[in-house]
Motif scaffolding. Sequence first.
Motif, mmCIF file in Angstrom:
data_model
loop_
_atom_site.group_PDB
_atom_site.id
_atom_site.type_symbol
_atom_site.label_atom_id
_atom_site.label_comp_id
_atom_site.label_asym_id
_atom_site.label_seq_id
_atom_site.Cartn_x
_atom_site.Cartn_y
_atom_site.Cartn_z
ATOM 1 N N HIS A 85 0.836 -1.215 0.000
ATOM 2 C CA HIS A 85 0.000 0.000 0.000
ATOM 3 C C HIS A 85 0.869 1.262 0.000
ATOM 4 N N VAL A 86 0.729 2.053 -1.044
ATOM 5 C CA VAL A 86 1.550 3.255 -1.224
ATOM 6 C C VAL A 86 1.449 4.170 -0.002
ATOM 7 N N ASP A 87 0.229 4.394 0.506
ATOM 8 C CA ASP A 87 0.069 5.317 1.636
ATOM 9 C C ASP A 87 0.852 4.839 2.863
ATOM 10 N N PRO A 148 8.187 5.299 -2.049
ATOM 11 C CA PRO A 148 8.978 4.202 -1.463
ATOM 12 C C PRO A 148 8.459 2.824 -1.853
ATOM 13 N N TYR A 149 7.130 2.656 -1.977
ATOM 14 C CA TYR A 149 6.617 1.350 -2.425
ATOM 15 C C TYR A 149 7.141 1.013 -3.816
ATOM 16 N N SER A 150 6.919 1.929 -4.763
ATOM 17 C CA SER A 150 7.289 1.600 -6.144
ATOM 18 C C SER A 150 8.803 1.502 -6.301
ATOM 19 N N ARG A 175 4.502 -6.954 -14.878
ATOM 20 C CA ARG A 175 4.165 -5.613 -14.349
ATOM 21 C C ARG A 175 2.692 -5.357 -14.636
ATOM 22 N N ALA A 176 1.871 -5.515 -13.606
ATOM 23 C CA ALA A 176 0.427 -5.377 -13.777
ATOM 24 C C ALA A 176 -0.047 -3.994 -13.353
ATOM 25 N N SER A 177 -1.206 -3.636 -13.898
ATOM 26 C CA SER A 177 -1.855 -2.389 -13.485
ATOM 27 C C SER A 177 -2.745 -2.653 -12.269
ATOM 28 N N ASN A 178 -3.496 -1.642 -11.849
ATOM 29 C CA ASN A 178 -4.315 -1.743 -10.623
ATOM 30 C C ASN A 178 -5.344 -2.869 -10.709
ATOM 31 N N GLU A 187 -8.288 -1.118 2.459
ATOM 32 C CA GLU A 187 -7.491 0.114 2.505
ATOM 33 C C GLU A 187 -7.316 0.665 1.094
ATOM 34 N N LYS A 188 -7.431 -0.220 0.079
ATOM 35 C CA LYS A 188 -7.251 0.198 -1.313
ATOM 36 C C LYS A 188 -8.538 0.862 -1.791
ATOM 37 N N VAL A 189 -8.431 1.709 -2.822
ATOM 38 C CA VAL A 189 -9.523 2.656 -3.063
ATOM 39 C C VAL A 189 -10.855 1.965 -3.372
ATOM 40 N N PRO A 191 -12.221 -1.219 -2.645
ATOM 41 C CA PRO A 191 -12.937 -1.788 -1.488
ATOM 42 C C PRO A 191 -13.200 -0.769 -0.382
ATOM 43 N N LEU A 192 -12.294 0.207 -0.210
ATOM 44 C CA LEU A 192 -12.547 1.227 0.814
ATOM 45 C C LEU A 192 -13.793 2.031 0.459
ATOM 46 N N PHE A 193 -13.887 2.445 -0.803
ATOM 47 C CA PHE A 193 -15.010 3.294 -1.194
ATOM 48 C C PHE A 193 -16.322 2.501 -1.218
ATOM 49 N N LEU A 203 -16.440 9.248 1.332
ATOM 50 C CA LEU A 203 -15.429 8.648 0.457
ATOM 51 C C LEU A 203 -14.307 9.672 0.267
ATOM 52 N N PRO A 204 -13.154 9.451 0.919
ATOM 53 C CA PRO A 204 -12.083 10.462 0.896
ATOM 54 C C PRO A 204 -11.308 10.446 -0.423
ATOM 55 N N LEU A 205 -11.647 11.386 -1.288
ATOM 56 C CA LEU A 205 -11.047 11.430 -2.628
ATOM 57 C C LEU A 205 -9.840 12.372 -2.597
ATOM 58 N N TYR A 206 -8.667 11.844 -2.972
ATOM 59 C CA TYR A 206 -7.430 12.621 -2.859
ATOM 60 C C TYR A 206 -7.355 13.708 -3.949
ATOM 61 N N GLY A 207 -6.867 14.869 -3.526
ATOM 62 C CA GLY A 207 -6.538 15.941 -4.465
ATOM 63 C C GLY A 207 -7.717 16.346 -5.323
ATOM 64 N N VAL A 212 -5.387 9.107 -12.734
ATOM 65 C CA VAL A 212 -5.947 8.016 -13.557
ATOM 66 C C VAL A 212 -5.252 6.698 -13.234
ATOM 67 N N ARG A 213 -6.056 5.658 -13.051
ATOM 68 C CA ARG A 213 -5.539 4.297 -12.900
ATOM 69 C C ARG A 213 -6.188 3.416 -13.970
ATOM 70 N N ASP A 214 -5.462 2.361 -14.351
ATOM 71 C CA ASP A 214 -5.936 1.416 -15.378
ATOM 72 C C ASP A 214 -6.340 0.137 -14.669
ATOM 73 N N PRO A 247 -10.402 8.113 -14.446
ATOM 74 C CA PRO A 247 -10.050 9.093 -13.411
ATOM 75 C C PRO A 247 -10.752 8.728 -12.098
ATOM 76 N N ASN A 248 -10.074 8.984 -10.982
ATOM 77 C CA ASN A 248 -10.613 8.549 -9.685
ATOM 78 C C ASN A 248 -12.009 9.104 -9.406
ATOM 79 N N VAL A 249 -12.267 10.339 -9.826
ATOM 80 C CA VAL A 249 -13.588 10.913 -9.529
ATOM 81 C C VAL A 249 -14.691 10.166 -10.272
ATOM 82 N N ARG A 278 -0.809 9.406 -13.413
ATOM 83 C CA ARG A 278 -1.433 8.453 -14.340
ATOM 84 C C ARG A 278 -0.501 7.274 -14.574
ATOM 85 N N TYR A 279 -1.085 6.078 -14.659
ATOM 86 C CA TYR A 279 -0.359 4.901 -15.150
ATOM 87 C C TYR A 279 -1.090 4.407 -16.386
ATOM 88 N N ALA A 280 -0.329 3.890 -17.346
ATOM 89 C CA ALA A 280 -0.929 3.275 -18.544
ATOM 90 C C ALA A 280 0.088 2.314 -19.136
HETATM 91 O O1 DAU Z 1 -0.741 0.315 -10.146
HETATM 92 C C1 DAU Z 1 -0.523 -0.862 -9.430
HETATM 93 C C2 DAU Z 1 -0.567 -0.563 -7.952
HETATM 94 O O2 DAU Z 1 -1.937 -0.298 -7.650
HETATM 95 C C3 DAU Z 1 -0.049 -1.702 -7.094
HETATM 96 O O3 DAU Z 1 1.308 -1.912 -7.386
HETATM 97 C C4 DAU Z 1 -0.240 -1.374 -5.614
HETATM 98 O O4 DAU Z 1 0.158 -2.461 -4.802
HETATM 99 C C5 DAU Z 1 -1.720 -1.083 -5.380
HETATM 100 O O5 DAU Z 1 -1.904 -0.689 -4.024
HETATM 101 C C6 DAU Z 1 -2.206 0.013 -6.306
HETATM 102 O O6 DAU Z 1 -1.610 1.277 -5.967
HETATM 103 P P1 DAU Z 1 -2.451 2.647 -6.007
HETATM 104 O O7 DAU Z 1 -1.782 3.621 -5.137
HETATM 105 O O8 DAU Z 1 -2.738 3.043 -7.398
HETATM 106 O O9 DAU Z 1 -3.845 2.119 -5.353
HETATM 107 P P2 DAU Z 1 -4.811 2.765 -4.278
HETATM 108 O O10 DAU Z 1 -6.029 1.896 -4.239
HETATM 109 O O11 DAU Z 1 -4.131 3.040 -2.984
HETATM 110 O O12 DAU Z 1 -5.202 4.159 -4.936
HETATM 111 C C7 DAU Z 1 -5.807 4.212 -6.212
HETATM 112 C C8 DAU Z 1 -6.065 5.668 -6.546
HETATM 113 O O13 DAU Z 1 -7.076 6.151 -5.651
HETATM 114 C C9 DAU Z 1 -4.855 6.547 -6.351
HETATM 115 O O14 DAU Z 1 -4.831 7.547 -7.358
HETATM 116 C C10 DAU Z 1 -5.084 7.191 -5.000
HETATM 117 C C11 DAU Z 1 -6.597 7.275 -4.903
HETATM 118 N N1 DAU Z 1 -7.141 7.174 -3.533
HETATM 119 C C12 DAU Z 1 -6.761 6.119 -2.785
HETATM 120 C C13 DAU Z 1 -7.253 5.969 -1.488
HETATM 121 C C14 DAU Z 1 -6.821 4.787 -0.631
HETATM 122 C C15 DAU Z 1 -8.042 8.118 -3.063
HETATM 123 O O15 DAU Z 1 -8.405 9.081 -3.765
HETATM 124 N N2 DAU Z 1 -8.524 7.979 -1.780
HETATM 125 C C16 DAU Z 1 -8.162 6.939 -0.972
HETATM 126 O O16 DAU Z 1 -8.624 6.890 0.200
#
Ligand code: DAU
Length: 341
Positions: A85-87, A148-150, A175-178, A187-189, A191-193, A203-207, A212-214, A247-249, A278-280
């Motif tokens: 978990h990055v956080d 530090p995670y990556s 090398r996989a995406s999300n 804790e990950k976005v 299942p947390l949301f 739902l705590p949305l960052y920034g 963008v996640r894939d 996009p996260n929103v 962004r990852y792609a």
């Molecule tokens: O891209 C692959 C990676 O995906 C994996 O290598 C990591 O192990 C995995 O945890 C995941 O990392 P992310 O940081 O992308 O995942 P996370 O679910 O923590 O966050 C996804 C997006 O959502 C990111 O842009 C941050 C945002 N976020 C996350 C949380 C936990 C929020 O806006 N609010 C939150 O509370």
Amino acid sequence: MVKVLVTGGAGFIGSNFVRYALGAHPDWHVTTLDKLTYCGRLENLRDVMDSPRHTFVKGDIADAVVSAPLVQAADIVVHFAAETHVDRSLQSAGEFIHTDVFGTFVLLEAARQAPRLRRFIQVSTDEVYGSVPTGASRETDELRPRNPYSASKAGADRLAYSYFATYQVPVVVTRASNNYGPYQFPEKVIPLFITNALEDQPLPLYGDGLNVRDWLHVDDHCRAVDLILEKGVAGEVYNIGGGNEVPNVDLTKRILDLVGKPETLIRPVADRLGHDRRYALDTAKLRALGWDPVHVFADGLAATVEWYRANPWWWGPIKHQDPAFQAYYQQQYAARTAGQP
Ligand code: DAU
Ligand code: NAD
């Protein structure tokens, strides 16, 4: 019997892979090696714990006394175990170095003297490429990890390659995406949301919410690893991407819609430090082996929402009875949300 060692098999992707592998390969015996950290849970494996083709070993990959004999008895190693978990890596990076880097080193050292070993899958991540403003990362691109995670995963990724180049350990790097799907720690976005929405919590949305996640369904990830075991070439790297850039929103609004809750639950909060925008991934190399994701994101996300709705026994105790999770949540989100409406 083909002897397969799965490290981190009590975690999210690892447990889905163990279940998938036992179903897809009647000639495999799978040994799961897992330390059962905060996110490793035997509940994730409850339907395979009694299988005569599955053995569970509790242990730390970095403890060679436990892990080396398991590697040396294996035909195949699929190495998922990691701090993920990055956080959390922003709060305390030491465990990430211990497991993701040093633990991988211990397994690779054992693999140098593993007579049966024909594949060592190093499960890496798209985060090793760093933030990708445009285009899509190819396997040959420079690695530019930014947290530090990556960075720990990039260290492990290249360390594994070095054991191929130097000692001919039959390493393949993925090398996989999300990933998303059942049994992901809340804790990950996603299942947390989902679980926050089910309980009418914010739902705590960052920034600005525009990162963008894939998204890749965990079943598609498992099938990709299986295909790479069969057809991948030692020393090579394979991207595994879902092709669902969101996009996260937008993701947040889709989750609320599926749960049937209002957008007023969205709570913009302070951004993650160093938040990759962004990852792609370019997945042409994997597709040339014959892989395509089968899960449509809209359907996979809906099924995932239904899984969490149907299985509060799995996530409820984590969120409501685990003091460590509650302390983490407080530490992670209290300051972020301070002063917010
Ligand atoms: O891209 C692959 C990676 O995906 C994996 O290598 C990591 O192990 C995995 O945890 C995941 O990392 P992310 O940081 O992308 O995942 P996370 O679910 O923590 O966050 C996804 C997006 O959502 C990111 O842009 C941050 C945002 N976020 C996350 C949380 C936990 C929020 O806006 N609010 C939150 O509370
Ligand atoms: P997870 O956090 O759900 O599970 C990790 C597992 O590793 C847990 O069961 C934990 O107990 C175990 N573990 C941790 N330290 C250990 C140690 N020292 N010894 C033995 N076991 C240990 O993680 P996940 O999301 O399932 O990720 C699995 C792998 O896939 C990781 O290597 C991660 O970097 C990679 N990955 C994840 C994603 C994603 O979106 N989740 C994407 C790309 C790559």
